[in-house]
Design an enzyme around this catalytic site. Structure first.
Site, PDB file in Angstrom:
ATOM      1  N   GLY A   1      -6.014  -1.105 -14.125  1.00  8.63           N
ATOM      2  CA  GLY A   1      -6.435  -1.163 -15.383  1.00  8.63           C
ATOM      3  C   GLY A   1      -7.804  -1.614 -16.252  1.00  8.63           C
TER       4      GLY A   1
ATOM      5  N   GLY B   1     -10.996  -3.550 -10.825  1.00  7.47           N
ATOM      6  CA  GLY B   1     -10.940  -2.740  -9.359  1.00  7.47           C
ATOM      7  C   GLY B   1     -11.231  -1.501  -9.338  1.00  7.47           C
TER       8      GLY B   1
ATOM      9  CB  CYS C   1      -0.774   0.079   1.548  1.00 13.38           C
ATOM     10  SG  CYS C   1      -1.948   2.052   1.156  1.00 13.38           S
TER      11      CYS C   1
HETATM   12  C1  LIG Z   1     -10.068   3.769  -4.319  1.00 11.89           C
HETATM   13  C2  LIG Z   1      -8.646   2.284  -4.072  1.00 11.89           C
HETATM   14  C3  LIG Z   1      -8.742   2.176  -2.710  1.00 11.89           C
HETATM   15  C4  LIG Z   1      -7.989   1.028  -2.518  1.00 11.89           C
HETATM   16  N1  LIG Z   1      -7.314   0.214  -1.814  1.00 11.89           N
HETATM   17  C5  LIG Z   1      -6.967  -0.947  -1.389  1.00 11.89           C
HETATM   18  C6  LIG Z   1      -6.463  -1.903  -0.439  1.00 11.89           C
HETATM   19  O1  LIG Z   1      -7.359  -1.647   0.870  1.00 11.89           O
HETATM   20  N2  LIG Z   1      -5.190  -3.405  -0.369  1.00 11.89           N
HETATM   21  C7  LIG Z   1      -4.846  -3.199  -1.664  1.00 11.89           C
HETATM   22  O2  LIG Z   1      -4.486  -4.043  -1.301  1.00 11.89           O
HETATM   23  N3  LIG Z   1      -5.248  -2.430  -2.804  1.00 11.89           N
HETATM   24  C8  LIG Z   1      -5.992  -1.515  -2.763  1.00 11.89           C
HETATM   25  N4  LIG Z   1      -6.180  -0.437  -3.519  1.00 11.89           N
HETATM   26  C9  LIG Z   1      -5.417  -0.997  -4.905  1.00 11.89           C
HETATM   27  C10 LIG Z   1      -6.064  -1.995  -6.053  1.00 11.89           C
HETATM   28  O3  LIG Z   1      -6.854  -2.947  -5.440  1.00 11.89           O
HETATM   29  C11 LIG Z   1      -6.005  -2.466  -7.518  1.00 11.89           C
HETATM   30  O4  LIG Z   1      -4.775  -3.105  -7.270  1.00 11.89           O
HETATM   31  C12 LIG Z   1      -5.352  -1.299  -8.683  1.00 11.89           C
HETATM   32  O5  LIG Z   1      -6.457  -0.043  -7.775  1.00 11.89           O
HETATM   33  C13 LIG Z   1      -4.381  -1.785  -9.484  1.00 11.89           C
HETATM   34  O6  LIG Z   1      -5.868  -1.672 -10.280  1.00 11.89           O
HETATM   35  P1  LIG Z   1      -7.096  -0.813 -10.952  1.00 11.89           P
HETATM   36  O7  LIG Z   1      -5.979   0.153 -12.199  1.00 11.89           O
HETATM   37  O8  LIG Z   1      -8.359  -1.987 -11.679  1.00 11.89           O
HETATM   38  O9  LIG Z   1      -8.368  -0.367  -9.835  1.00 11.89           O
HETATM   39  C14 LIG Z   1      -7.586   0.270  -4.029  1.00 11.89           C
HETATM   40  C15 LIG Z   1      -7.191   1.289  -4.849  1.00 11.89           C
HETATM   41  C16 LIG Z   1      -8.637   2.294  -5.032  1.00 11.89           C
HETATM   42  C17 LIG Z   1      -8.658   2.695  -6.553  1.00 11.89           C
END
Ligand SMILES: Cc1cc2nc3c(=O)[nH]c(=O)nc-3n(C[C@H](O)[C@H](O)[C@H](O)COP(=O)(O)O)c2cc1C
Length: 304
Positions: free
Chosen positions: A245, A266, A130
């Site tokens: 993404g 996500g 994180c």
């Molecule tokens: C608002 C938000 C909160 C997130 N919170 C967490 C979290 O609590 N734990 C975690 O491992 N990843 C967290 N992520 C990361 C997502 O799980 C993911 O790995 C990342 O956004 C990439 O995927 P995406 O582009 O499809 O969103 C968060 C992402 C977003 C946008």
């Protein structure tokens, strides 16, 4: 023609490879009126920590071209609340779930894992990536191969659950970190978490996020995430859960062709809550159209 979408992540069998990512889907309950949760491959819960966290000061979200920055800072109600309340909900639905955990230091992770193991949790995702929390170490565990190895080896001994390690893209060589997680006993790796970024409001000259920096997600990161998943999948024996993404079935298929065993959705959930299900249906159609019997036959079959 029926197609087989089932995949295995450690000891966990998913009836399809499309999951939802930690922090973007709560623990499912906020989405249950909008999404048929049974159709999801799995739900990865919002990351929990030992104690309740308020998260970072606002603003915590800023939109960018083709994506978003977030600096939530792992706001959550803590382990006890999760065990007493959220778990009851998760056990009542018919979808496999993966509990995401994070800590500031090794002993936090150990306490979390021991507590979850007592409750016979099937799968745990170790969030060591994180970008929005200050840990006692100067950098994230997942930014150093030795730190990753030490932490994963330690907690591996504490649970019989399937152990998935969530990796950061904010590294020079993802292969080195992914191999360290595998060597330490992880049964899968999940990548990528968000890319560190920032944005400034030129009128106020203030950062757009209260935390100044945040994590970039959404379509903007897809080519970067895809490259990392490809590199990790090519050097590992354990499954890779690809994310970053993914907005459409084609995006998801790209990750599977690059070697991902499963994919996770996500940011797309914030635009279209049904994204994961639509992506699953699109992947199914692609297999039927191309007369491919099983998703496993497609994995890693990029022609280069
Ligand atoms: C608002 C938000 C909160 C997130 N919170 C967490 C979290 O609590 N734990 C975690 O491992 N990843 C967290 N992520 C990361 C997502 O799980 C993911 O790995 C990342 O956004 C990439 O995927 P995406 O582009 O499809 O969103 C968060 C992402 C977003 C946008």
């Amino acid at each position: 023609m029926g197609v087989d979408l089932a995949v295995k992540i450690g000891k966990l069998t998913l009836k399809n490879p499309v999951m939802v990512s930690s922090g973007t889907f709560g623990c499912g309950e906020q989405y249950e009126e909008l999404v048929d949760l049974k159709e999801l491959g799995a739900i990865t819960t919002k990351t929990i920590t030992l104690r309740e966290r308020e998260g970072n000061k606002p603003p915590r979200i800023a939109e960018t071209y083709a994506g978003m920055l977030n600096a939530i800072g792992l706001e959550n109600k803590g382990l006890n609340y999760f065990c007493d309340t959220t778990l009851k909900y998760l056990n009542s639905i018919k979808t496999p779930y993966i509990v995401s955990v994070a800590g500031e230091e090794e002993k936090d992770y150990s306490k979390l894992i021991k507590a979850l193991d007592k409750l016979n949790i099937e799968a745990i995702e170790l969030n060591i990536s994180c970008p929005n929390v200050k840990s006692k170490k100067k950098r994230m565990f997942s930014q150093d191969a030795q730190d990753t190895f030490k932490l994963v080896s330690k907690v591996r001994k504490l649970t019989k659950a399937t152990l998935i390690v969530k990796l950061s893209p904010n590294v020079t060589d993802i292969k080195e970190i992914a191999l360290a997680a595998q060597d330490a006993g992880a049964e899968a790796v999940s990548l990528v978490n968000t890319f560190l970024g920032m944005a400034i409001d030129v009128h106020s000259r203030k950062p757009k996020l209260g935390n100044i920096t945040g994590g970039l997600s959404g379509p903007a990161i897809k080519p970067l995430a895809l490259r990392m998943v490809y590199e990790a999948a090519n050097c590992l024996k354990i499954p890779v859960i690809g994310q970053g993404g993914i907005m459409s079935p084609e995006d998801g298929l790209e990750f599977i062709l690059a070697g991902a065993t499963a994919i996770s959705i996500g940011t797309a959930n914030f635009i279209e809550p049904q994204s994961a299900i639509l992506i699953k249906k699109g992947i199914e159609k692609y297999l039927i159209k191309n007369k491919i019997k099983s998703i496993k036959q497609l994995r890693g079959t990029i022609i280069s």
